[in-house]
Design a protein around this motif. Structure first.
Motif, short mmCIF file in Angstrom:
data_model
loop_
_atom_site.label_atom_id
_atom_site.label_comp_id
_atom_site.label_asym_id
_atom_site.label_seq_id
_atom_site.Cartn_x
_atom_site.Cartn_y
_atom_site.Cartn_z
N SER A 8 0.81 -1.21 0.00
CA SER A 8 0.00 0.00 0.00
C SER A 8 0.84 1.26 0.00
N ILE A 9 2.12 1.18 0.41
CA ILE A 9 2.93 2.39 0.52
C ILE A 9 4.07 2.44 -0.49
N ILE A 10 4.43 1.30 -1.08
CA ILE A 10 5.52 1.28 -2.06
C ILE A 10 4.92 1.13 -3.45
N PRO A 11 5.00 2.15 -4.29
CA PRO A 11 4.40 2.05 -5.62
C PRO A 11 5.19 1.10 -6.50
N PRO A 12 4.53 0.44 -7.46
CA PRO A 12 5.25 -0.42 -8.40
C PRO A 12 6.17 0.41 -9.28
N LYS A 13 7.24 -0.20 -9.78
CA LYS A 13 8.16 0.50 -10.66
C LYS A 13 7.45 0.92 -11.94
N LYS A 14 7.73 2.15 -12.37
CA LYS A 14 7.14 2.66 -13.59
C LYS A 14 8.04 2.26 -14.78
N ILE A 15 7.45 1.65 -15.77
CA ILE A 15 8.17 1.25 -16.97
C ILE A 15 7.54 1.97 -18.15
N GLU A 32 14.31 -10.61 -14.21
CA GLU A 32 15.53 -10.31 -13.45
C GLU A 32 15.59 -8.86 -12.98
N VAL A 33 15.25 -7.92 -13.87
CA VAL A 33 15.41 -6.51 -13.55
C VAL A 33 14.21 -5.94 -12.80
N TYR A 34 12.99 -6.32 -13.24
CA TYR A 34 11.79 -5.73 -12.67
C TYR A 34 11.00 -6.69 -11.77
N LYS A 35 11.47 -7.91 -11.67
CA LYS A 35 10.79 -8.92 -10.84
C LYS A 35 9.35 -9.16 -11.31
N ILE A 36 9.12 -9.03 -12.61
CA ILE A 36 7.81 -9.27 -13.19
C ILE A 36 7.81 -10.65 -13.83
N PRO A 37 6.92 -11.55 -13.41
CA PRO A 37 6.94 -12.94 -13.90
C PRO A 37 6.35 -13.06 -15.30
N LEU A 38 6.99 -12.43 -16.27
CA LEU A 38 6.49 -12.42 -17.65
C LEU A 38 6.78 -13.76 -18.32
N PRO A 39 5.74 -14.45 -18.80
CA PRO A 39 5.98 -15.74 -19.47
C PRO A 39 6.65 -15.55 -20.83
N SER A 40 7.26 -16.60 -21.32
CA SER A 40 7.78 -16.57 -22.67
C SER A 40 6.62 -16.59 -23.66
N LEU A 41 6.88 -16.13 -24.88
CA LEU A 41 5.86 -16.17 -25.92
C LEU A 41 5.71 -17.59 -26.46
#
Length: 285
Positions: A8-15, A32-41
């Motif tokens: 609630s107090i730490i905003p997500p990183k803006k990309i 690795e950089v943004y800790k976003i669990p993006l799946p492969s295509l």
């Protein structure tokens, strides 16, 4: 409890948009950089089977739709929104919301069991729900911020369309939005081109044209009815669970939407770059 407080107090990183689009083809970097669990295509063949597009062209179409939704629905003002991708396939639009919210706030509902399995095989981090053709969707929260459907209501009968929209208005929070695409002038022009060039079409496309001729009126008649504001549905059917009883080709004109939804209709366009369908935005009062 501590994690909820931190959220609630730490905003997500803006990309930035351009960086986020580029990351779609670098999922390892996103993780690795943004800790976003993006799946492969998925493979190009798998992508083509859903939209007849693959690679950058496929994702650019999805991205333009996503950016339009974020703008019209003012999603940047909502912290970690809850979103539903109705008939979302392998998640080409859903994955874009990983910049905006937690994976557990992203839901995909699909009628085809094979697509649900595809999502699971890809370890997609969203909540995937195998739904029946008519509403409701089991397990879906009733405080959604956004429900969207790309190339779904372009195929559903009028009854299914109205039933689903009514249901989505129930599960949205006040002020939430429904965004969906449907067939419009672009597809009608495509049908006119197919009719005019049938003799020059390759064998596989010629068979497709013959099937459309058998099951749909001439494109000029479809255009007349569309411009007259009539909902049109032609039950040509689809694959697997998508039977002609509810699935085919559907055209939903602006006049029809105004008549049925009034002030809830906040935006309609047939001119979104790279999106070859009309885009409608409804808002729950």
């Amino acid at each position: 409890m501590l994690q909820r407080i931190l959220d609630s107090i730490i905003p997500p990183k803006k990309i930035p948009d351009q960086d986020w689009f580029a990351l779609q083809f670098e999922p390892e970097k996103a993780r690795e950089v943004y800790k976003i669990p993006l799946p492969s295509l998925p493979s190009d063949d798998a992508q083509v089977s859903f939209t007849a597009l693959s690679g950058e062209n496929n994702m650019r179409q999805a991205f333009d739709f996503y950016v339009h939704m974020r703008s019209v629905c003012q999603l940047d003002k909502i912290r970690r929104p809850k979103v539903l991708d109705f008939g979302g396939g392998w998640g080409r639009v859903s994955r874009l919301f990983l910049r905006d919210t937690k994976p557990q706030n992203i839901y995909i509902a699909e009628t085809r069991a094979s697509v649900i399995q595809l999502l699971r095989d890809a370890n997609a981090p969203y909540t995937a729900i195998h739904n029946e053709p008519p509403p409701p969707i089991a397990g879906l929260p009733n405080d959604m911020d956004l429900v969207f459907a790309y190339s779904v209501f372009s195929h559903l009968s009028e009854k299914y369309f109205l039933d689903w929209i009514g249901y989505f208005l129930e599960v949205l929070r006040p002020g939430g939005h429904i965004v969906f695409t449907s067939r419009g002038h672009y597809f009608i022009r495509h049908l006119q081109h197919l009719h005019a060039n049938e003799e020059a079409a390759p064998p596989n496309l010629a068979e497709h044209i013959r099937r459309l001729k058998q099951m749909m009126p001439h494109p000029d008649e479809i255009l007349r009815l569309y411009d007259a504001g009539e909902f049109q549905f032609y039950p040509v059917g689809g694959s697997e669970e998508l039977t002609p009883s509810f699935f085919g080709e559907a055209f939903i004109p602006l006049a029809y939407l105004k008549k049925h939804f009034g002030d809830a209709l906040v935006d309609f366009t047939e001119d979104l770059p790279r999106v070859d369908q009309s885009v409608t935005v409804l808002r729950k009062r």
